[in-house]
Scaffold this motif. Structure first.
Motif, PDB file in Angstrom:
ATOM      1  N   LYS A 493     -31.876 -36.833  63.851  1.00 27.26           N
ATOM      2  CA  LYS A 493     -31.076 -38.041  63.612  1.00 27.26           C
ATOM      3  C   LYS A 493     -29.581 -37.736  63.658  1.00 27.26           C
ATOM      4  O   LYS A 493     -28.803 -38.442  64.322  1.00 27.26           O
ATOM      5  CB  LYS A 493     -31.451 -38.631  62.252  1.00 27.26           C
ATOM      6  N   GLU A 494     -29.159 -36.683  62.967  1.00 28.72           N
ATOM      7  CA  GLU A 494     -27.728 -36.363  62.913  1.00 28.72           C
ATOM      8  C   GLU A 494     -27.225 -35.789  64.235  1.00 28.72           C
ATOM      9  O   GLU A 494     -26.079 -36.015  64.623  1.00 28.72           O
ATOM     10  CB  GLU A 494     -27.450 -35.388  61.770  1.00 28.72           C
ATOM     11  N   ALA A 495     -28.088 -35.056  64.949  1.00 25.40           N
ATOM     12  CA  ALA A 495     -27.687 -34.548  66.265  1.00 25.40           C
ATOM     13  C   ALA A 495     -27.457 -35.709  67.225  1.00 25.40           C
ATOM     14  O   ALA A 495     -26.442 -35.748  67.938  1.00 25.40           O
ATOM     15  CB  ALA A 495     -28.760 -33.603  66.806  1.00 25.40           C
ATOM     16  N   GLU A 496     -28.378 -36.658  67.220  1.00 27.48           N
ATOM     17  CA  GLU A 496     -28.221 -37.801  68.116  1.00 27.48           C
ATOM     18  C   GLU A 496     -27.024 -38.653  67.725  1.00 27.48           C
ATOM     19  O   GLU A 496     -26.304 -39.164  68.587  1.00 27.48           O
ATOM     20  CB  GLU A 496     -29.509 -38.628  68.107  1.00 27.48           C
ATOM     21  N   ARG A 497     -26.784 -38.792  66.425  1.00 24.33           N
ATOM     22  CA  ARG A 497     -25.624 -39.561  65.968  1.00 24.33           C
ATOM     23  C   ARG A 497     -24.318 -38.947  66.479  1.00 24.33           C
ATOM     24  O   ARG A 497     -23.367 -39.652  66.823  1.00 24.33           O
ATOM     25  CB  ARG A 497     -25.602 -39.620  64.441  1.00 24.33           C
ATOM     26  N   ASN A 498     -24.289 -37.607  66.534  1.00 26.50           N
ATOM     27  CA  ASN A 498     -23.071 -36.907  66.947  1.00 26.50           C
ATOM     28  C   ASN A 498     -23.074 -36.507  68.422  1.00 26.50           C
ATOM     29  O   ASN A 498     -22.184 -35.771  68.865  1.00 26.50           O
ATOM     30  CB  ASN A 498     -22.883 -35.664  66.072  1.00 26.50           C
ATOM     31  N   LYS A 499     -24.093 -37.006  69.152  1.00 20.64           N
ATOM     32  CA  LYS A 499     -24.171 -36.774  70.606  1.00 20.64           C
ATOM     33  C   LYS A 499     -24.170 -35.282  70.959  1.00 20.64           C
ATOM     34  O   LYS A 499     -23.415 -34.822  71.804  1.00 20.64           O
ATOM     35  CB  LYS A 499     -23.036 -37.503  71.328  1.00 20.64           C
ATOM     36  N   ILE A 500     -25.017 -34.554  70.257  1.00 18.27           N
ATOM     37  CA  ILE A 500     -25.235 -33.139  70.594  1.00 18.27           C
ATOM     38  C   ILE A 500     -26.732 -32.916  70.770  1.00 18.27           C
ATOM     39  O   ILE A 500     -27.557 -33.714  70.305  1.00 18.27           O
ATOM     40  CB  ILE A 500     -24.665 -32.190  69.515  1.00 18.27           C
ATOM     41  N   ALA A 556     -27.069 -31.297  56.664  1.00 19.96           N
ATOM     42  CA  ALA A 556     -27.331 -31.556  58.081  1.00 19.96           C
ATOM     43  C   ALA A 556     -26.323 -32.548  58.645  1.00 19.96           C
ATOM     44  O   ALA A 556     -25.864 -32.413  59.790  1.00 19.96           O
ATOM     45  CB  ALA A 556     -28.751 -32.080  58.263  1.00 19.96           C
ATOM     46  N   LYS A 557     -25.961 -33.521  57.845  1.00 22.33           N
ATOM     47  CA  LYS A 557     -24.961 -34.505  58.286  1.00 22.33           C
ATOM     48  C   LYS A 557     -23.632 -33.815  58.565  1.00 22.33           C
ATOM     49  O   LYS A 557     -23.004 -34.023  59.618  1.00 22.33           O
ATOM     50  CB  LYS A 557     -24.797 -35.569  57.201  1.00 22.33           C
ATOM     51  N   LYS A 561     -21.839 -32.905  62.192  1.00 24.05           N
ATOM     52  CA  LYS A 561     -20.504 -33.491  62.371  1.00 24.05           C
ATOM     53  C   LYS A 561     -19.492 -32.417  62.757  1.00 24.05           C
ATOM     54  O   LYS A 561     -18.601 -32.635  63.592  1.00 24.05           O
ATOM     55  CB  LYS A 561     -20.090 -34.182  61.062  1.00 24.05           C
ATOM     56  N   TYR A 562     -19.640 -31.233  62.158  1.00 26.78           N
ATOM     57  CA  TYR A 562     -18.737 -30.126  62.481  1.00 26.78           C
ATOM     58  C   TYR A 562     -18.993 -29.622  63.903  1.00 26.78           C
ATOM     59  O   TYR A 562     -18.049 -29.273  64.633  1.00 26.78           O
ATOM     60  CB  TYR A 562     -18.930 -28.996  61.473  1.00 26.78           C
ATOM     61  N   LEU A 563     -20.254 -29.605  64.332  1.00 27.45           N
ATOM     62  CA  LEU A 563     -20.556 -29.222  65.708  1.00 27.45           C
ATOM     63  C   LEU A 563     -19.878 -30.183  66.693  1.00 27.45           C
ATOM     64  O   LEU A 563     -19.342 -29.759  67.725  1.00 27.45           O
ATOM     65  CB  LEU A 563     -22.067 -29.199  65.937  1.00 27.45           C
ATOM     66  N   ARG A 564     -19.907 -31.461  66.361  1.00 25.52           N
ATOM     67  CA  ARG A 564     -19.238 -32.447  67.228  1.00 25.52           C
ATOM     68  C   ARG A 564     -17.731 -32.194  67.261  1.00 25.52           C
ATOM     69  O   ARG A 564     -17.090 -32.255  68.318  1.00 25.52           O
ATOM     70  CB  ARG A 564     -19.520 -33.857  66.715  1.00 25.52           C
ATOM     71  N   TYR A 565     -17.150 -31.891  66.108  1.00 26.08           N
ATOM     72  CA  TYR A 565     -15.723 -31.587  66.015  1.00 26.08           C
ATOM     73  C   TYR A 565     -15.370 -30.390  66.904  1.00 26.08           C
ATOM     74  O   TYR A 565     -14.377 -30.418  67.639  1.00 26.08           O
ATOM     75  CB  TYR A 565     -15.379 -31.301  64.550  1.00 26.08           C
ATOM     76  N   LEU A 566     -16.197 -29.359  66.851  1.00 27.77           N
ATOM     77  CA  LEU A 566     -15.943 -28.164  67.663  1.00 27.77           C
ATOM     78  C   LEU A 566     -16.111 -28.457  69.149  1.00 27.77           C
ATOM     79  O   LEU A 566     -15.347 -27.944  69.983  1.00 27.77           O
ATOM     80  CB  LEU A 566     -16.877 -27.033  67.238  1.00 27.77           C
ATOM     81  N   MET A 567     -17.108 -29.250  69.492  1.00 29.67           N
ATOM     82  CA  MET A 567     -17.298 -29.612  70.899  1.00 29.67           C
ATOM     83  C   MET A 567     -16.061 -30.331  71.442  1.00 29.67           C
ATOM     84  O   MET A 567     -15.645 -30.099  72.586  1.00 29.67           O
ATOM     85  CB  MET A 567     -18.535 -30.496  71.055  1.00 29.67           C
ATOM     86  N   ASP A 568     -15.465 -31.172  70.630  1.00 36.71           N
ATOM     87  CA  ASP A 568     -14.247 -31.864  71.057  1.00 36.71           C
ATOM     88  C   ASP A 568     -13.088 -30.894  71.254  1.00 36.71           C
ATOM     89  O   ASP A 568     -12.207 -31.121  72.077  1.00 36.71           O
ATOM     90  CB  ASP A 568     -13.861 -32.934  70.032  1.00 36.71           C
TER      91      ASP A 568
END
Length: 661
Positions: A493-500, A556-557, A561-568
């Motif tokens: 759920k959180e991976a899909e929310r953050n598009k990873i 997990a949330k 979210k931090y993975l998404r931040y790093l991807m950006d």
């Protein structure tokens, strides 16, 4: 026996003899419902245990029947308001639970109480080492008072004293007696000074210096100065040469640190020092090792020469690995072949060397030899095996061989009292105590039964213990149990929310904590995805408590979210974001190629931090496994093509010279 003691002896007897046959009377309830009711009653008794009389407590314990955690209630009751009248209670408890984690839970506070009250005879009766320095010192002091042999006691006291830090003040009386009896020698003092200087508590050096004769006190000063500033060794005139072996040891230590700060000064000092001191082969190897690795990381022009020198003095896997890295940076393929084929097979038979040997042959046009080596690697389930499979364009070999365990073996292990206690403690989220009990379970099993216990842990949803047990037994091919879809609902759920990619989130959690929701690192990162409080605060713009970070949903949330931040930050490059999750994105940016893009596999191999390098390799391999796992449970009938898989993309990836802003 006094009446005050009798009720507790009654409890012990009830637990050890009668409770196995006692019934917890709950009408019309299944075993599962009965256990839930017992659990609730246990918690109620525990909450009120301090103001419950012994008589009421006995009745409530009887009412709990065969509930596995009754001993923990008894232990708590015994330890409340300790006094020497409880000696019989403690004896009975220790006799019943000897060797179990419960033994130490009661023995340590009991011994501390006896030491505080100076109850020597009882202390000596009950004493067993429990990892407590204060108690060990007290025990040895009592032995001295009883006239035990100095020849037997002095080595034990020396072992306690000769450490790199200050020992507890309670040990001072023992050390004074020992010192007065001639136990402290110059050799011991100098050893302890060296330990304190070399990564220990350097503040104790001043105290230790006073124990040396006047003519040797300058050695303590040299150790302390060099600890504070390794540049001290540049001033070789401060090293008088009166005790050359010790001074050479100090110089060796200092140069091993100076090379990281001032390479030119370290090189010059080493050259001069060798004309003044006779260094041992071990010291020469130490200096060469530090010089070689430091210069390799710094890309120094003399790095390869020092790597060769170090290899000639000792067989060190890290030096050989950095020799490979230096050659990889220059893409010196023929030299890589020469290095791998001439170095010790003990080291170069490892998969990383065989992979780069294959890559080198491929770069030089010898596809036949390269493919032969790639094919050998592709049969294995690891980072280099997956790389090799992707290079060949063939399917990955996951080597999945699930264990099949006989049900009677499972039932026999689950019936162990310690296994029952471990399960209940886990259900109550008392994970530390649960793990101690589970380790005790392992001690009672043979190799095959330990494998069965890994399966049991997985069935219980205790994934970290299943993973650790498989690793400890060496059975690595039960892939689904070693890489479980733990916390799948929240992670997906959180991976899909953050598009990873969900498989990436699983891989990070698996590497960070082995799905241990209460994991705490030495850096104080918490929970499933090992989130730092400072990171959580930055992401949420408010303080997030440590307790919240232990909650899998919250963790997990924030982790995703931090993975998404790093991807950006790194232009959606998963490989760079993975390295950033471990080392920080600003540091990873400093590791990018200087002038032209490089292949992702080559870039990973030359990451200067060993921890990050190994972390990235593990996460990428785990991600490939979880990509396969997710496909297996999906409705899709068509697996990803190799070129579109995790490693298919990795072998095609080029790491750019710039990312982000």
């Amino acid at each position: 026996m006094s009446n005050a003691i009798a009720p507790f002896n009654c409890i012990i007897l009830l637990v050890s003899i009668f409770l196995s046959n006692a019934a917890f009377s709950l009408e019309n309830k299944s075993p599962e419902e009965q256990l839930v009711s017992q659990r609730a009653e246990f918690l109620r008794i525990e909450r009120h245990i301090w103001n419950t009389s012994d008589e009421d407590f006995v009745q409530r314990v009887i009412h709990l029947g065969d509930y596995p955690l009754v001993p923990y209630l008894i232990e708590t009751k015994i330890l409340h308001d300790l006094n020497t009248d409880k000696a019989d209670q403690v004896r009975a408890f220790l006799r019943e639970y000897a060797g179990t984690p419960l033994e130490r839970r009661i023995l340590r506070p009991w011994l501390r109480y006896l030491a505080k009250k100076n109850r020597k005879s009882l202390f000596m009766e009950f004493y067993t080492p429990v990892g407590d320095t204060n108690l060990a010192c007290q025990y040895l002091r009592y032995q001295i008072e009883d006239g035990e042999s100095k020849a037997e006691l002095h080595p034990q006291i020396a072992e306690l004293w000769n450490v790199s830090k200050s020992q507890p003040k309670d040990c001072d009386p023992l050390f004074k007696i020992w010192q007065a009896e001639g136990g402290v020698t110059e050799g011991l003092i100098l050893q302890r000074i060296a330990k304190a200087a070399n990564g220990g508590q350097h503040s104790i050096i001043n105290y230790l210096k006073k124990l040396l004769p006047d003519e040797k006190r300058y050695l303590a000063d040299l150790w302390k100065k060099t600890r504070r500033s390794p540049s001290t060794v540049i001033q070789l005139n401060e090293f008088k040469g009166q005790y050359p072996e010790i001074e050479a040891e100090i110089i060796t230590y200092g140069l091993g640190r100076l090379i990281w700060r001032d390479k030119a000064a370290a090189l010059k000092t080493w050259e001069e020092a060798q004309t003044k001191f006779a260094f041992s082969n071990e010291q020469k190897a130490h200096v060469a090792n530090k010089f070689a690795i430091s210069m390799a990381i710094a890309k120094h022009e003399d790095a390869e020469a020092w790597l060769v020198t170090s290899e000639s003095l000792e067989l060190d896997p890290e030096v050989l690995r950095w020799h490979l890295a230096i050659l990889l940076k220059d893409q010196n393929w023929s030299s890589i072949i020469n290095l791998v084929e001439k170095a010790s097979p003990t080291l170069t038979s490892a998969s990383e060397y065989q992979y780069w040997l294959a890559r080198s042959y491929a770069a030089l046009g010898n596809e036949s030899k390269a493919n032969e080596l790639f094919q050998q690697l592709a049969s294995e389930r690891h980072y280099y095996g997956f790389l090799a499979s992707a290079k060949l364009g063939q399917s990955f070999n996951f080597q999945d061989q699930p264990l099949v365990i006989a049900q009677e073996v499972v039932e026999r292990i689950q019936a162990l009292p310690s296994a029952k206690r471990a399960f209940e403690l886990k259900e109550l989220e008392r994970f530390h105590e649960a793990r101690l009990e589970w380790r005790f379970v392992q001690q009672q099993l043979d190799d095959q039964e330990r494998l069965a216990s890994a399966v049991i842990a997985g069935q219980w949803g205790w994934h970290d213990q299943a993973i650790f047990t498989f690793a400890n037994t060496g059975y690595l091919n039960d892939v689904n149990r070693r890489f479980p879809m733990a916390y799948s609902e929240i992670l997906i759920k959180e991976a899909e929310r953050n598009k990873i990619d969900p498989e990436w989130a699983f891989a990070i959690a698996r590497r960070e904590s082995s799905f241990m929701s209460d994991a705490v690192s030495s850096a104080k990162a918490f929970g499933l995805m090992q989130v730092l409080p400072s990171t959580a605060r930055y992401l949420e713009k408010k303080r997030v408590s440590d307790r919240s970070l232990m909650n899998p949903n919250t963790n997990a949330k924030l982790g995703n979210k931090y993975l998404r931040y790093l991807m950006d930050k790194v232009d959606n490059n998963t490989l760079l974001a993975t390295a950033s999750y471990n080392a920080g994105w600003s540091r990873v940016k400093s590791w990018l190629p200087e002038s032209e893009t490089v292949g992702a596999d080559l870039w990973v191999e030359t990451i200067p931090y060993r921890e990050t390098r190994n972390y990235v390799k593990a996460v990428m391999a785990y991600k490939q496994i979880y990509q396969h796992q997710l496909f297996e449970i999906s409705d899709s009938k068509t697996p990803k093509l190799v070129k579109d898989s995790v490693f298919g993309e990795l072998v095609q990836m080029q790491i750019p010279i710039n990312v982000g802003d």
